[in-house]
Write an enzyme that holds these catalytic residues in place. Structure first.
Site, PDB file in Angstrom:
ATOM      1  N   GLU A   1      -5.562  -1.662   7.704  1.00 39.87           N
ATOM      2  CA  GLU A   1      -6.742  -2.033   6.913  1.00 39.87           C
ATOM      3  C   GLU A   1      -7.277  -0.851   6.110  1.00 39.87           C
ATOM      4  O   GLU A   1      -7.793  -1.004   5.012  1.00 39.87           O
ATOM      5  CB  GLU A   1      -7.836  -2.603   7.821  1.00 39.87           C
ATOM      6  CG  GLU A   1      -8.268  -1.634   8.903  1.00 39.87           C
ATOM      7  CD  GLU A   1      -9.240  -2.234   9.907  1.00 39.87           C
ATOM      8  OE1 GLU A   1      -9.801  -3.294   9.653  1.00 39.87           O
ATOM      9  OE2 GLU A   1      -9.422  -1.610  10.965  1.00 39.87           O
TER      10      GLU A   1
ATOM     11  N   LYS B   1      -5.609   1.707   4.747  1.00 40.43           N
ATOM     12  CA  LYS B   1      -4.812   1.926   3.519  1.00 40.43           C
ATOM     13  C   LYS B   1      -5.196   0.874   2.475  1.00 40.43           C
ATOM     14  O   LYS B   1      -5.292   1.169   1.287  1.00 40.43           O
ATOM     15  CB  LYS B   1      -3.315   1.833   3.824  1.00 40.43           C
ATOM     16  CG  LYS B   1      -2.700   3.144   4.285  1.00 40.43           C
ATOM     17  CD  LYS B   1      -1.188   2.983   4.450  1.00 40.43           C
ATOM     18  CE  LYS B   1      -0.753   3.391   5.834  1.00 40.43           C
ATOM     19  NZ  LYS B   1       0.509   2.841   6.264  1.00 40.43           N
TER      20      LYS B   1
ATOM     21  N   PHE C   1       5.835   2.838  -3.425  1.00 37.97           N
ATOM     22  CA  PHE C   1       6.365   1.893  -4.401  1.00 37.97           C
ATOM     23  C   PHE C   1       5.301   0.858  -4.762  1.00 37.97           C
ATOM     24  O   PHE C   1       5.093   0.552  -5.938  1.00 37.97           O
ATOM     25  CB  PHE C   1       7.626   1.181  -3.857  1.00 37.97           C
ATOM     26  CG  PHE C   1       8.053   0.060  -4.752  1.00 37.97           C
ATOM     27  CD1 PHE C   1       8.880   0.301  -5.831  1.00 37.97           C
ATOM     28  CD2 PHE C   1       7.566  -1.234  -4.563  1.00 37.97           C
ATOM     29  CE1 PHE C   1       9.224  -0.720  -6.708  1.00 37.97           C
ATOM     30  CE2 PHE C   1       7.892  -2.262  -5.427  1.00 37.97           C
ATOM     31  CZ  PHE C   1       8.736  -2.003  -6.494  1.00 37.97           C
TER      32      PHE C   1
ATOM     33  N   THR D   1       0.827  -1.222   0.000  1.00 37.13           N
ATOM     34  CA  THR D   1       0.000   0.000   0.000  1.00 37.13           C
ATOM     35  C   THR D   1       0.855   1.263   0.000  1.00 37.13           C
ATOM     36  O   THR D   1       0.325   2.369   0.003  1.00 37.13           O
ATOM     37  CB  THR D   1      -0.927   0.054   1.237  1.00 37.13           C
ATOM     38  OG1 THR D   1      -0.108  -0.078   2.411  1.00 37.13           O
ATOM     39  CG2 THR D   1      -1.981  -1.031   1.211  1.00 37.13           C
ATOM     40  N   GLY D   2       2.183   1.109   0.033  1.00 37.30           N
ATOM     41  CA  GLY D   2       3.063   2.282   0.056  1.00 37.30           C
ATOM     42  C   GLY D   2       3.240   2.875  -1.339  1.00 37.30           C
ATOM     43  O   GLY D   2       2.607   2.432  -2.305  1.00 37.30           O
TER      44      GLY D   2
ATOM     45  N   LYS E   1      21.088   4.646   1.445  1.00 39.75           N
ATOM     46  CA  LYS E   1      21.451   4.822   2.867  1.00 39.75           C
ATOM     47  C   LYS E   1      22.023   3.539   3.479  1.00 39.75           C
ATOM     48  O   LYS E   1      22.631   3.566   4.540  1.00 39.75           O
ATOM     49  CB  LYS E   1      20.256   5.331   3.662  1.00 39.75           C
ATOM     50  CG  LYS E   1      19.845   6.718   3.160  1.00 39.75           C
ATOM     51  CD  LYS E   1      18.777   7.362   3.963  1.00 39.75           C
ATOM     52  CE  LYS E   1      18.462   8.739   3.392  1.00 39.75           C
ATOM     53  NZ  LYS E   1      17.862   8.693   2.037  1.00 39.75           N
TER      54      LYS E   1
ATOM     55  N   ARG F   1      22.715  18.112   8.360  1.00 33.95           N
ATOM     56  CA  ARG F   1      22.045  17.490   9.516  1.00 33.95           C
ATOM     57  C   ARG F   1      22.776  16.211   9.904  1.00 33.95           C
ATOM     58  O   ARG F   1      23.439  15.598   9.064  1.00 33.95           O
ATOM     59  CB  ARG F   1      20.599  17.133   9.150  1.00 33.95           C
ATOM     60  CG  ARG F   1      19.710  18.340   8.974  1.00 33.95           C
ATOM     61  CD  ARG F   1      18.350  17.905   8.509  1.00 33.95           C
ATOM     62  NE  ARG F   1      18.468  17.090   7.280  1.00 33.95           N
ATOM     63  CZ  ARG F   1      17.440  16.668   6.568  1.00 33.95           C
ATOM     64  NH1 ARG F   1      16.224  16.935   6.941  1.00 33.95           N
ATOM     65  NH2 ARG F   1      17.614  15.970   5.458  1.00 33.95           N
TER      66      ARG F   1
ATOM     67  N   LYS G   1      18.894  -1.462   6.824  1.00 31.68           N
ATOM     68  CA  LYS G   1      18.729  -1.872   5.424  1.00 31.68           C
ATOM     69  C   LYS G   1      19.996  -2.584   4.925  1.00 31.68           C
ATOM     70  O   LYS G   1      19.920  -3.476   4.089  1.00 31.68           O
ATOM     71  CB  LYS G   1      18.396  -0.662   4.541  1.00 31.68           C
ATOM     72  CG  LYS G   1      17.038  -0.037   4.818  1.00 31.68           C
ATOM     73  CD  LYS G   1      15.851  -0.929   4.442  1.00 31.68           C
ATOM     74  CE  LYS G   1      15.520  -0.894   2.979  1.00 31.68           C
ATOM     75  NZ  LYS G   1      14.219  -1.554   2.705  1.00 31.68           N
TER      76      LYS G   1
ATOM     77  N   THR H   1      20.744  22.548   3.292  1.00 30.73           N
ATOM     78  CA  THR H   1      21.668  22.236   4.385  1.00 30.73           C
ATOM     79  C   THR H   1      23.121  22.534   3.989  1.00 30.73           C
ATOM     80  O   THR H   1      23.897  23.016   4.788  1.00 30.73           O
ATOM     81  CB  THR H   1      21.536  20.762   4.836  1.00 30.73           C
ATOM     82  OG1 THR H   1      21.688  19.937   3.692  1.00 30.73           O
ATOM     83  CG2 THR H   1      20.189  20.496   5.491  1.00 30.73           C
TER      84      THR H   1
HETATM   85  N1  LIG Z   1      10.682   6.358  -0.960  1.00 28.29           N
HETATM   86  C1  LIG Z   1      11.947   6.467  -1.293  1.00 28.29           C
HETATM   87  O1  LIG Z   1      12.405   7.549  -1.640  1.00 28.29           O
HETATM   88  C2  LIG Z   1      12.833   5.232  -1.252  1.00 28.29           C
HETATM   89  C3  LIG Z   1      14.139   5.333  -1.720  1.00 28.29           C
HETATM   90  C4  LIG Z   1      14.961   4.198  -1.704  1.00 28.29           C
HETATM   91  C5  LIG Z   1      14.473   2.999  -1.212  1.00 28.29           C
HETATM   92  N2  LIG Z   1      13.207   2.929  -0.724  1.00 28.29           N
HETATM   93  C6  LIG Z   1      12.744   1.636  -0.186  1.00 28.29           C
HETATM   94  O2  LIG Z   1      11.600   1.251  -0.920  1.00 28.29           O
HETATM   95  C7  LIG Z   1      10.701   0.524  -0.098  1.00 28.29           C
HETATM   96  C8  LIG Z   1       9.298   1.075  -0.238  1.00 28.29           C
HETATM   97  O3  LIG Z   1       9.298   2.433   0.127  1.00 28.29           O
HETATM   98  P1  LIG Z   1       7.983   3.323  -0.006  1.00 28.29           P
HETATM   99  O4  LIG Z   1       8.434   4.694  -0.345  1.00 28.29           O
HETATM  100  O5  LIG Z   1       6.979   2.639  -0.841  1.00 28.29           O
HETATM  101  O6  LIG Z   1       7.506   3.316   1.534  1.00 28.29           O
HETATM  102  P2  LIG Z   1       6.093   3.780   2.126  1.00 28.29           P
HETATM  103  O7  LIG Z   1       5.343   4.576   1.137  1.00 28.29           O
HETATM  104  O8  LIG Z   1       6.375   4.351   3.478  1.00 28.29           O
HETATM  105  O9  LIG Z   1       5.334   2.387   2.319  1.00 28.29           O
HETATM  106  C9  LIG Z   1       5.719   1.452   3.278  1.00 28.29           C
HETATM  107  C10 LIG Z   1       4.792   0.256   3.180  1.00 28.29           C
HETATM  108  O10 LIG Z   1       5.221  -0.730   4.100  1.00 28.29           O
HETATM  109  C11 LIG Z   1       4.128  -1.142   4.911  1.00 28.29           C
HETATM  110  N3  LIG Z   1       4.664  -1.549   6.196  1.00 28.29           N
HETATM  111  C12 LIG Z   1       5.369  -0.823   7.096  1.00 28.29           C
HETATM  112  N4  LIG Z   1       5.694  -1.574   8.136  1.00 28.29           N
HETATM  113  C13 LIG Z   1       5.222  -2.821   7.893  1.00 28.29           C
HETATM  114  C14 LIG Z   1       5.240  -4.049   8.596  1.00 28.29           C
HETATM  115  N5  LIG Z   1       5.845  -4.144   9.785  1.00 28.29           N
HETATM  116  N6  LIG Z   1       4.639  -5.124   8.046  1.00 28.29           N
HETATM  117  C15 LIG Z   1       4.019  -5.042   6.843  1.00 28.29           C
HETATM  118  N7  LIG Z   1       3.968  -3.901   6.126  1.00 28.29           N
HETATM  119  C16 LIG Z   1       4.559  -2.810   6.654  1.00 28.29           C
HETATM  120  C17 LIG Z   1       3.213   0.091   4.965  1.00 28.29           C
HETATM  121  O11 LIG Z   1       1.845  -0.217   5.219  1.00 28.29           O
HETATM  122  P3  LIG Z   1       1.254  -0.351   6.706  1.00 28.29           P
HETATM  123  O12 LIG Z   1       1.749   0.832   7.467  1.00 28.29           O
HETATM  124  O13 LIG Z   1      -0.213  -0.390   6.517  1.00 28.29           O
HETATM  125  O14 LIG Z   1       1.780  -1.649   7.235  1.00 28.29           O
HETATM  126  C18 LIG Z   1       3.331   0.563   3.516  1.00 28.29           C
HETATM  127  O15 LIG Z   1       2.513  -0.231   2.700  1.00 28.29           O
HETATM  128  C19 LIG Z   1      11.297   0.560   1.311  1.00 28.29           C
HETATM  129  O16 LIG Z   1      11.922  -0.671   1.547  1.00 28.29           O
HETATM  130  C20 LIG Z   1      12.302   1.675   1.264  1.00 28.29           C
HETATM  131  O17 LIG Z   1      13.363   1.422   2.158  1.00 28.29           O
HETATM  132  C21 LIG Z   1      12.362   4.007  -0.742  1.00 28.29           C
END
Ligand SMILES: NC(=O)c1ccc[n+]([C@@H]2O[C@H](COP(=O)([O-])OP(=O)(O)OC[C@H]3O[C@@H](n4cnc5c(N)ncnc54)[C@H](OP(=O)(O)O)[C@@H]3O)[C@@H](O)[C@H]2O)c1
Length: 336
Positions: free
Chosen positions: A44, A46, A20, A17-18, A135, A260, A147, A201
């Site tokens: 639920e 989301k 990505f 649901t995030g 990171k 920072r 990570k 920064t």
């Molecule tokens: N965004 C960026 O700029 C970026 C850059 C590089 C790498 N990444 C990596 O890409 C991935 C996805 O990032 P994103 O931007 O899509 O993140 P996001 O928008 O914050 O989404 C995170 C997702 O993970 C779920 N989640 C969190 N904790 C959980 C748990 N304990 N069990 C099951 N689900 C869980 C959340 O839903 P619920 O809260 O409902 O569980 C949500 O669906 C991550 O691994 C991140 O490290 C992101």
């Protein structure tokens, strides 16, 4: 890339649901023909909101929503039954939140990774691609450190595959343009509030520019080509944060407020230490594992080993976006 790789396949997306997860699911539904996509996450509401978006409603027959926590191994195992591929995106990813709640970051990002690996090995999953971040490279904060451990767990998991048809790989990219909490929405909020100066920064600060669909395409590449243990990294352009401010608000004043804790001047994707195992391809790099598993490491054809001492960062990149280039791509940086 073979369009047929997802034909009749069931894909489980942790953190579906995030940002990505949304982009990946929509992209796959539009361009491929999977049997099922299972969204695995905790909240639920989301999931309810996502399920009711037009694109997912139109493909309701292919969509499944599983409430579950990656910390819960038994639940993950249940969710992985009859799954072919896992894309592991669930994470705690806000640097300050991870610093302040280290145990929580460890439980989700490290124990969660172990649970995904165990569930995949037990249930007959064939491919697992885990998302990483710049990171995780020479980490200076707990988010990055968790990570990095997660990456190492997924790479080493190939050793447990034995005769099973399964492999684990990593896709690494940096801050996605426009993602929540990143610099573009911050500049927007400040400018809309009437601030006359944008805070930066450090004026030397550089970043890579990647859009979410580019991240999704790299994951699909890994799903289709990984043999086990690779880290896939896109070749993408860099920009200076000062140029970003100028592109967004021409002529606006900027002020330097000091770096920072835990912030880096440049995003690093490949270190000098990785160089001996890194191959360059037309559009990406692959860092191969330092150890071999039950099978020999397979180097994908068409690659060239990078020279000794090579490293790849947003600061030493050869491809740069200047002010006009950034302006031309700002529309793809919608907040997500
Ligand atoms: N965004 C960026 O700029 C970026 C850059 C590089 C790498 N990444 C990596 O890409 C991935 C996805 O990032 P994103 O931007 O899509 O993140 P996001 O928008 O914050 O989404 C995170 C997702 O993970 C779920 N989640 C969190 N904790 C959980 C748990 N304990 N069990 C099951 N689900 C869980 C959340 O839903 P619920 O809260 O409902 O569980 C949500 O669906 C991550 O691994 C991140 O490290 C992101």
């Amino acid at each position: 890339m073979e369009k047929s790789i997802l034909d009749n396949k069931t894909i489980l997306v942790t953190g579906g649901t995030g940002s990505f997860g949304h982009c990946f699911t929509e992209y796959v539904l539009e361009h491929y023909n999977p049997k099922k996509i299972i969204i695995y996450s905790r909240d639920e509401f989301k999931q309810f909101t996502m399920a009711n978006e037009k694109v997912y409603k139109e493909h309701a027959d292919k969509m499944r929503f599983f409430i579950g926590d990656v910390r819960d191994g038994a639940r993950l195992e249940r969710a992985c039954e009859n799954v072919d591929y896992i894309v592991h995106a669930a994470a705690l990813k806000q640097v300050p939140a991870c610093e302040y709640n280290p145990d929580e970051a460890i439980k989700t990002n490290i124990n969660g990774a172990q649970n995904v690996i165990n569930a995949a090995l037990k249930t007959g999953v064939k491919r697992v691609v885990a998302l990483s971040t710049d990171k995780a490279v020479d980490p200076v904060n707990l988010y990055g450190a968790t990570k990095m451990v997660s990456d190492k767990l997924f790479i080493a998991a190939n050793a447990y595959a034995g005769s099973k048809d399964i492999n684990f790989s990593i896709v690494r990219y940096g801050n996605v343009a426009g993602s929540r909490g990143s610099i573009i929405p911050l500049f927007k909020t400040l400018a809309e509030r009437g601030e006359k100066e944008l805070p930066i920064t450090d004026f030397r600060m550089t970043r890579f520019w990647i859009s979410l669909p580019e991240g999704v395409e790299l994951v699909l590449k890994a799903l289709s080509e990984a043999k086990g243990g690779e880290t896939f990294i896109s070749k993408i352009p860099s920009f200076k944060i000062t140029d970003l401010a100028e592109a967004m608000y021409p002529g606006i004043a900027t002020k330097e407020i000091g770096i920072r804790p835990g912030e880096k001047l440049d995003e690093v994707m490949v270190t000098k230490e990785d160089a001996p195992n890194t191959y360059e391809y037309e559009k990406h790099f692959i860092v191969y594992p330092q150890m071999s598993f039950s099978h020999e490491i397979e180097i994908a054809p068409g690659g060239k080993r990078v020279p000794e001492g090579f490293y790849y960062s947003s600061g030493n990149n050869t491809e740069w976006m200047r002010v006009e280039d950034i302006r031309a791509r700002l529309s793809e940086a919608v907040e997500h």
